[in-house]
Design a protein around this motif. Structure first.
Motif, PDB file in Angstrom:
ATOM      1  N   ARG A 147       8.720  -2.913 -28.578  1.00 50.04           N
ATOM      2  CA  ARG A 147       9.270  -2.808 -27.234  1.00 50.04           C
ATOM      3  C   ARG A 147      10.785  -2.745 -27.214  1.00 50.04           C
ATOM      4  NH1 ARG A 147       6.644  -4.875 -22.527  1.00 50.04           N
ATOM      5  NH2 ARG A 147       4.676  -4.738 -23.657  1.00 50.04           N
ATOM      6  N   GLY A 148      11.312  -1.779 -26.475  1.00 47.43           N
ATOM      7  CA  GLY A 148      12.731  -1.723 -26.164  1.00 47.43           C
ATOM      8  C   GLY A 148      12.936  -1.748 -24.668  1.00 47.43           C
ATOM      9  N   GLY A 149      11.865  -1.989 -23.939  1.00 46.08           N
ATOM     10  CA  GLY A 149      11.904  -1.988 -22.481  1.00 46.08           C
ATOM     11  C   GLY A 149      10.502  -2.168 -21.960  1.00 46.08           C
ATOM     12  N   CYS A 150       9.936  -1.095 -21.368  1.00 45.11           N
ATOM     13  CA  CYS A 150       8.588  -1.153 -20.822  1.00 45.11           C
ATOM     14  C   CYS A 150       7.577  -0.660 -21.862  1.00 45.11           C
ATOM     15  CB  CYS A 150       8.503  -0.293 -19.564  1.00 45.11           C
ATOM     16  SG  CYS A 150       9.509  -0.919 -18.199  1.00 45.11           S
ATOM     17  N   PRO A 151       6.317  -1.106 -21.748  1.00 51.31           N
ATOM     18  CA  PRO A 151       5.305  -0.691 -22.721  1.00 51.31           C
ATOM     19  C   PRO A 151       4.986   0.788 -22.600  1.00 51.31           C
ATOM     20  CG  PRO A 151       4.288  -1.903 -20.905  1.00 51.31           C
ATOM     21  CD  PRO A 151       5.766  -2.024 -20.731  1.00 51.31           C
ATOM     22  N   GLN A 152       4.744   1.420 -23.737  1.00 54.53           N
ATOM     23  CA  GLN A 152       4.368   2.822 -23.731  1.00 54.53           C
ATOM     24  C   GLN A 152       3.422   3.110 -24.888  1.00 54.53           C
ATOM     25  OE1 GLN A 152       7.900   5.265 -24.128  1.00 54.53           O
ATOM     26  NE2 GLN A 152       8.877   3.769 -25.456  1.00 54.53           N
ATOM     27  N   VAL A 153       2.514   4.036 -24.628  1.00 56.16           N
ATOM     28  CA  VAL A 153       1.570   4.501 -25.634  1.00 56.16           C
ATOM     29  C   VAL A 153       1.930   5.940 -25.974  1.00 56.16           C
ATOM     30  CG1 VAL A 153      -0.838   4.999 -26.171  1.00 56.16           C
ATOM     31  CG2 VAL A 153      -0.265   2.999 -24.782  1.00 56.16           C
ATOM     32  N   VAL A 154       2.102   6.207 -27.257  1.00 60.74           N
ATOM     33  CA  VAL A 154       2.407   7.558 -27.734  1.00 60.74           C
ATOM     34  C   VAL A 154       1.163   8.090 -28.436  1.00 60.74           C
ATOM     35  CG1 VAL A 154       3.882   8.962 -29.222  1.00 60.74           C
ATOM     36  CG2 VAL A 154       4.844   6.967 -28.030  1.00 60.74           C
ATOM     37  N   ARG A 155       0.724   9.304 -28.026  1.00 53.91           N
ATOM     38  CA  ARG A 155      -0.450   9.930 -28.627  1.00 53.91           C
ATOM     39  C   ARG A 155      -0.076  11.368 -29.020  1.00 53.91           C
ATOM     40  NH1 ARG A 155      -6.008   8.373 -25.803  1.00 53.91           N
ATOM     41  NH2 ARG A 155      -6.499   8.132 -28.034  1.00 53.91           N
ATOM     42  N   ARG A 156      -0.044  11.623 -30.310  1.00 54.46           N
ATOM     43  CA  ARG A 156       0.347  12.938 -30.812  1.00 54.46           C
ATOM     44  C   ARG A 156      -0.869  13.674 -31.350  1.00 54.46           C
ATOM     45  NH1 ARG A 156       4.453  13.532 -35.792  1.00 54.46           N
ATOM     46  NH2 ARG A 156       2.536  13.104 -36.940  1.00 54.46           N
ATOM     47  N   VAL A 157      -1.121  14.881 -30.834  1.00 59.25           N
ATOM     48  CA  VAL A 157      -2.222  15.730 -31.268  1.00 59.25           C
ATOM     49  C   VAL A 157      -1.652  16.797 -32.194  1.00 59.25           C
ATOM     50  CG1 VAL A 157      -4.133  17.194 -30.539  1.00 59.25           C
ATOM     51  CG2 VAL A 157      -3.358  15.317 -29.050  1.00 59.25           C
ATOM     52  N   GLU A 158      -2.215  16.914 -33.394  1.00 57.27           N
ATOM     53  CA  GLU A 158      -1.660  17.817 -34.401  1.00 57.27           C
ATOM     54  C   GLU A 158      -2.773  18.655 -35.023  1.00 57.27           C
ATOM     55  OE1 GLU A 158       1.128  17.466 -38.434  1.00 57.27           O
ATOM     56  OE2 GLU A 158       0.235  15.683 -37.503  1.00 57.27           O
ATOM     57  N   GLY A 159      -2.610  19.966 -34.964  1.00 59.01           N
ATOM     58  CA  GLY A 159      -3.564  20.853 -35.613  1.00 59.01           C
ATOM     59  C   GLY A 159      -3.403  20.813 -37.114  1.00 59.01           C
ATOM     60  N   VAL A 160      -4.523  20.635 -37.810  1.00 57.56           N
ATOM     61  CA  VAL A 160      -4.501  20.593 -39.276  1.00 57.56           C
ATOM     62  C   VAL A 160      -4.977  21.917 -39.852  1.00 57.56           C
ATOM     63  CG1 VAL A 160      -5.413  19.427 -41.327  1.00 57.56           C
ATOM     64  CG2 VAL A 160      -4.850  18.108 -39.265  1.00 57.56           C
ATOM     65  N   SER A 161      -6.041  22.483 -39.288  1.00 63.66           N
ATOM     66  CA  SER A 161      -6.541  23.784 -39.723  1.00 63.66           C
ATOM     67  C   SER A 161      -7.262  24.446 -38.554  1.00 63.66           C
ATOM     68  CB  SER A 161      -7.472  23.638 -40.922  1.00 63.66           C
ATOM     69  OG  SER A 161      -8.665  22.962 -40.543  1.00 63.66           O
ATOM     70  N   GLY A 162      -7.353  25.792 -38.602  1.00 62.55           N
ATOM     71  CA  GLY A 162      -8.036  26.522 -37.556  1.00 62.55           C
ATOM     72  C   GLY A 162      -7.393  26.332 -36.195  1.00 62.55           C
ATOM     73  N   ARG A 163      -8.204  26.441 -35.158  1.00 61.54           N
ATOM     74  CA  ARG A 163      -7.771  26.149 -33.784  1.00 61.54           C
ATOM     75  C   ARG A 163      -8.847  25.319 -33.121  1.00 61.54           C
ATOM     76  NH1 ARG A 163      -4.157  27.370 -29.908  1.00 61.54           N
ATOM     77  NH2 ARG A 163      -3.049  28.817 -31.274  1.00 61.54           N
TER      78      ARG A 163
END
Length: 624
Positions: A94-110
């Motif tokens: 925390r540096g302030g308010c709570p936050q959730v980070v969700r990163r979607v990453e393509g590994v192969s294909g689509r």
């Protein structure tokens, strides 16, 4: 669909936490603190009570998932007919308010993806007013709560009050990041920092912390994962440590043992602190010591078994009828009525941990000495009274043997600290009190016919809490009564694990002590305590077998709840459970025999009365 308890992984920011299912759904999160109302409460109901899922369209559980090594950053991978995709979940410290980070990453294909956000404030009860701010932001507000969802991609989002959803796709090498940030509704939302910087900073934070671990024996990865979990249960602003991040996950599916564990039990906190200290984490001990002094300030007669993360005392237990409960287990409770119980063992737990901190080099100031003196003054008058005991039974108060022994521990550790500090004024009274308690326990708590200690005076019931005796110094390691109690504890066995307590020869009546409806699983901490006892009584191979049996029931990312049902092979109770992970770390130390000097608190040399022979400088060694 809500998963099994063991289907969830933990992410957290040292002020609150979220549970992420195998299907990519966050089904539980309280904001802004562990003990605040949940904004995602599907875990205790269904998706309409709040959740946030990101996963391939139409997919179920991920194919595999894991934490980045030595971090609390979760990676989940789906392999679909169109390709492979990875979702990375984290909550930056925390540096302030709570936050959730969700990163979607393509590994192969689509891969075709879908995000579906359903915010429900006030423990799943309130549907917020939701609006689109711009093409990449959505804001929700209700009462004191607000949240903003931002993404770095131009998505065609469908926005209603009840849900925000979008379909999108990622090809190999492409990334789409979502950030959900909570803030008080009266405070304008601000843009968060760069998400890649958040990810890098979070990884660096956890790896720096994990790198301080002193344990170098076998199962190091297992120990470090449990220590990271325990650190994640720490409320950084105050130093308080919660017992678990969830409420009302049942100890029996369909039963009524559904408790709120999002608070700081003095007992659980002291167990956790002792574990962290022996693993090399001194800063946490200092923070907890300061939290303790603030939380318990006042009359020692007003000491509570538990407090809020900020030290608050009013934790009124209420029922949430709008939540149908995990797999129909009701009532769903928030708050905990145990706050009003008399639990005499916590005095001994606190003094034992303060002494461990002293031995680890933590400065003990005048306020703590006053606290010790006030605790002892209270115990001198009240240790003879019945109480609710370690297991917080909601039936009649009794003279629990464990509570008496922990009163002995309080007197013993107070004597040792008085010696170290040169405070000898009360020593004679405390020495007499220690001897009186010991004689009382040996007279009324020992069952000669069964050859073991019992749960409470006048009972024949066996209790796993007696397995803590070897580390407390109440009796010397070779004493026949310790060995007899260890053998009697085998009767608590259930498919290779241990229950908390049982009537002699009749485990089916295990819950007669409190009269509550529903059976419960085996208690994981008790199984580990049994492994400890086996190790110190010369049965190391058997202890190792029990330890590895518990390791086998951790979930795929190394988490343990409170209990395990060996018949249905399900985890039960709140998750992740500090008690279970503390016991896991301590058993690893017991089996490996790692010695790290005064920082670990792992000395030898007990006298026959349980006292220590060795000293290190001006600090006496503590019996553990």
């Amino acid at each position: 669909m809500v998963g099994r308890i063991e289907d969830y992984a933990l992410i957290g920011d040292l002020e609150t936490a979220a549970l992420v299912g195998e299907d990519g759904a966050i089904d539980w999160m309280c904001v802004p603190r562990f003990d605040s109302p949940a904004c995602f409460a599907a875990l205790l109901g269904d998706e309409d009570h709040g959740c946030w899922r990101i996963a391939p369209a139409g997919a179920g559980a991920c194919n595999r998932r894991s934490y980045l090594p030595d971090t609390l950053v979760l990676e989940s991978v789906w392999e679909t007919t169109g390709g492979t995709v990875r979702v990375t979940d984290l909550m930056p410290p925390r540096g302030g308010c709570p936050q959730v980070v969700r990163r979607v990453e393509g590994v192969s294909g689509r891969v075709a993806m879908r995000t579906d956000l359903r915010l429900r404030f006030d423990n799943g009860r309130i549907v917020p007013w939701t609006r689109t701010v711009d093409g990449r932001s959505v804001a929700a507000v209700a009462g004191p709560d607000s949240a903003v969802l931002r993404t770095d991609a131009a998505l065609d989002m469908s926005v209603t009050n009840s849900r925000t959803s979008a379909d999108f796709s990622v090809a190999a090498g492409e990334r789409v990041t979502f950030v959900l940030r909570w803030n008080p509704s009266h405070v304008p939302a601000t843009a968060g920092p760069d998400t890649e910087r958040l990810l890098a900073g979070t990884v660096e934070f956890w790896r720096d912390w994990a790198g301080k671990c002193l344990y170098q024996g076998p199962w190091r990865d297992v120990v470090v994962r449990s220590l990271i979990t325990l650190k994640a249960l720490t409320y950084e602003p105050t130093g308080g440590i919660v017992a678990a991040v969830t409420s009302s996950l049942p100890e029996c599916l369909g039963g009524e043992r559904n408790w709120d564990y999002r608070f700081c039990w003095l007992r659980d906190s002291t167990f956790t602190l002792s574990c962290l200290l022996r693993s090399g984490y001194r800063e946490e001990a200092v923070a907890w010591k300061d939290w303790l002094v603030r939380a318990v300030a006042g009359e020692p007669s007003d000491l509570q078994p538990l407090y809020g993360v900020a030290g608050q005392r009013r934790l009124v237990e209420t029922v949430a009828p709008w939540l149908p409960g995990y797999e129909g287990s009701v009532p769903v409770r928030f708050g905990n009525a145990a706050v009003g119980q008399l639990q005499l063992d916590v005095y001994g737990e606190v003094l034992n941990t303060v002494y461990s901190a002293l031995r680890a080099g933590v400065a003990i100031d005048i306020q703590v000495w006053r606290l010790i003196a006030s605790f002892m003054e209270y115990l001198e008058k009240h240790w003879r009274e019945p109480d609710a005991g370690l297991w917080e039974v909601r039936g009649p108060q009794r003279h629990f043997v464990h509570s008496k022994i922990m009163s002995w521990v309080a007197a013993d550790r107070a004597l040792r600290m008085a010696r170290v500090a040169g405070l000898r004024g009360s020593a004679e009274r405390w020495r007499a009190m220690r001897q009186e308690i010991r004689s009382d326990v040996l007279r009324h708590g020992w069952d000669e016919e069964q050859g073991c200690f019992v749960q409470y005076y006048g009972s024949r019931r066996i209790d796993a809490s007696a397995l803590l005796l070897p580390r407390l110094g109440f009796l010397p390691p070779g004493d026949r009564r310790l060995h007899g109690t260890l053998e009697a504890a085998r009767r608590l066995g259930h498919h290779g694990f241990l229950r908390r307590y049982a009537d002699t020869g009749d485990a089916d009546r295990v819950h007669a002590v409190d009269g509550l409806y529903g059976d419960e699983g085996t208690f994981l901490a008790c199984s580990l305590w049994f492994a400890d006892c086996l190790a110190v009584t010369g049965h190391r191979d058997e202890g190792r077998e029990m330890f590895e049996r518990v390791l086998d029931v951790r979930n795929d990312v190394g988490l343990l709840s409170e209990e395990w049902d060996p018949v249905s092979r399900r985890q039960l109770g709140n998750l992740p459970q500090a008690f279970s992970h503390v016991a896991l770390v301590n058993t690893a130390f017991a089996l490996h025999g790692t010695r790290t000097g005064s920082r670990s608190g792992n000395g030898d040399g007990r006298h026959a009365d349980g006292s220590r022979a060795a000293r290190s400088g001006s600090r006496a060694w503590v019996a553990r």
